[in-house]
Design a protein around this motif. Structure first.
Motif: not given
Length: 386
Positions: A342-351
């Motif tokens: 979720a942190m990666e997603k909030a940072a803009g990664r496609d997760v």
């Protein structure tokens, strides 16, 4: 008359004995749980934190933003925010800021999450004012004030923008930060948050009792430690239910720190004032315009997930809600891979967070540690105002 004097003498002896036990217990707790990070003096409060810098090749957040997960109408502002990262002295000027919930401290999130993101992101874990090893200061009794303390600590560390990650009570502070410091908010991750008005607005009786002048102080100085130690195992089981409490959790996460009288009073003031804050703040969540992810378990026995998590997904434009079946109140420990995603997603990664959630569900499908905790069921009509 002699019987009255004898009863008073016995009562005073009991009070002094409990006070002595509490003081001795608090001393032992502090000896066994020393500080693990640095300190910063912020507006009269000595704040304890752990700062984990990112290496030069840190991969979070990427510049490219995936529009598929959020509303197209907000793409422009979010993309500009993600592209506005700058370097000061060769270091990234963004970071992740992790906010623990009530009765906890920085170790509660640092232990499960740090191993998954260290070397990839700049991370800050901190003890909220009055909890853990942080001092309370004067004026840190509201989520707004604690959000300002976070902003000041970011200044000290040279972090311009951050992904704010809030668990439980930390979710309220996360919303306060996003509303008051929008220009410093890169994204939001809510983990089993408490953010909206709930039916009746009631909290546990001992929180309200502890906030009463004189009586509350006497209670915290005599009974918070012995009663808390007696109830800690059962209370922790309820927090994790239906999932198993990890071995050594209470000791490793330094949970007994909250039983020290000063920390107990700080925690009580936080919880007792939560309803007043969310009642006023919830109508403004629609103004939040950053990537937002909410992780919630459908078996949470601490907060009304159908009010708080559903309310956030409804109120924050483009927010993504990830429900996990058979998960309780502690995704940070039971599903740290999902929280990191979720942190990666909030940072803009496609997760694909929903695929990750299904993996977690398969892992915990057999968990059935109910303990003495009743299921929380809230009527849909009690959702926060829109």
């Amino acid at each position: 008359m002699n019987l009255i004097y004898a009863a008073l003498a016995l009562l005073m002896a009991l009070v002094f004995t409990l006070a002595g036990v509490t003081r001795a217990g608090s001393w032992l707790i502090e000896r066994r749980n020393p500080s693990v990070g640095g300190f910063a003096d912020i507006d009269g409060a000595r704040i304890h934190y752990v700062h984990i810098p990112a290496p030069e090749n840190a991969d979070l957040p990427p510049v490219v933003f995936s529009v598929r997960s959020y509303r197209t109408t907000l793409f422009g502002s979010w993309f500009r925010m993600l592209c506005s990262r700058s370097r000061d002295g060769g270091r990234l000027s963004w970071g992740t800021f992790n906010l623990h919930g009530a009765s906890a401290n920085l170790r509660d999130q640092m232990l499960p999450l740090r191993p998954l993101l260290e070397g990839r992101a700049e991370m800050v874990f901190f003890d909220r004012p009055g909890l853990g090893r942080s001092g309370r200061g004067s004026g840190n009794d509201t989520p707004e004030a604690q959000a300002n303390t976070i902003a000041a600590l970011m200044n000290n560390l040279g972090i311009k923008k951050a992904i704010i990650v809030g668990h439980s009570f930390g979710g309220a502070i996360t919303t306060a930060f996003a509303l008051q410091h929008a220009d410093r908010t890169l994204g939001l991750v809510f983990v089993s948050p408490a953010t909206h008005p709930w039916p009746g607005g009631a909290t546990a009786w001992y929180y309200n009792l502890t906030t009463i002048p004189v009586v509350g102080r006497l209670f915290s100085e005599t009974l918070s430690y012995p009663a808390g130690m007696l109830r800690m195992a059962a209370a922790t089981a309820c927090v994790f239910s239906p999932n198993q409490v990890p071995d050594g959790y209470v000791t490793e996460a330094s949970i007994p720190l909250v039983l020290r009288p000063s920390a107990f009073r700080s925690n009580a003031r936080d919880v007792a004032g939560l309803y007043r804050y969310v009642l006023g703040a919830a109508p403004h969540y629609r103004d939040i315009e950053v990537p937002t992810v909410i992780i919630s378990g459908d078996r949470d026995k601490v907060v009304y997930a159908t009010i708080h998590s559903t309310g956030l997904a409804r109120d924050i434009p483009g927010a993504e809600l990830v429900w996990v079946r058979n998960l309780g109140h502690k995704p940070d420990w039971i599903a740290p891979d999902l929280v990191a995603g979720a942190m990666e997603k909030a940072a803009g990664r496609d997760v694909d967070l929903h695929a990750l959630a299904r993996t977690v569900e398969a892992r915990i499908a057999g968990d059935a540690h109910a303990g003495e905790c009743a299921d929380l069921k809230a009527p849909e009509a009690e959702l926060a105002p829109t």
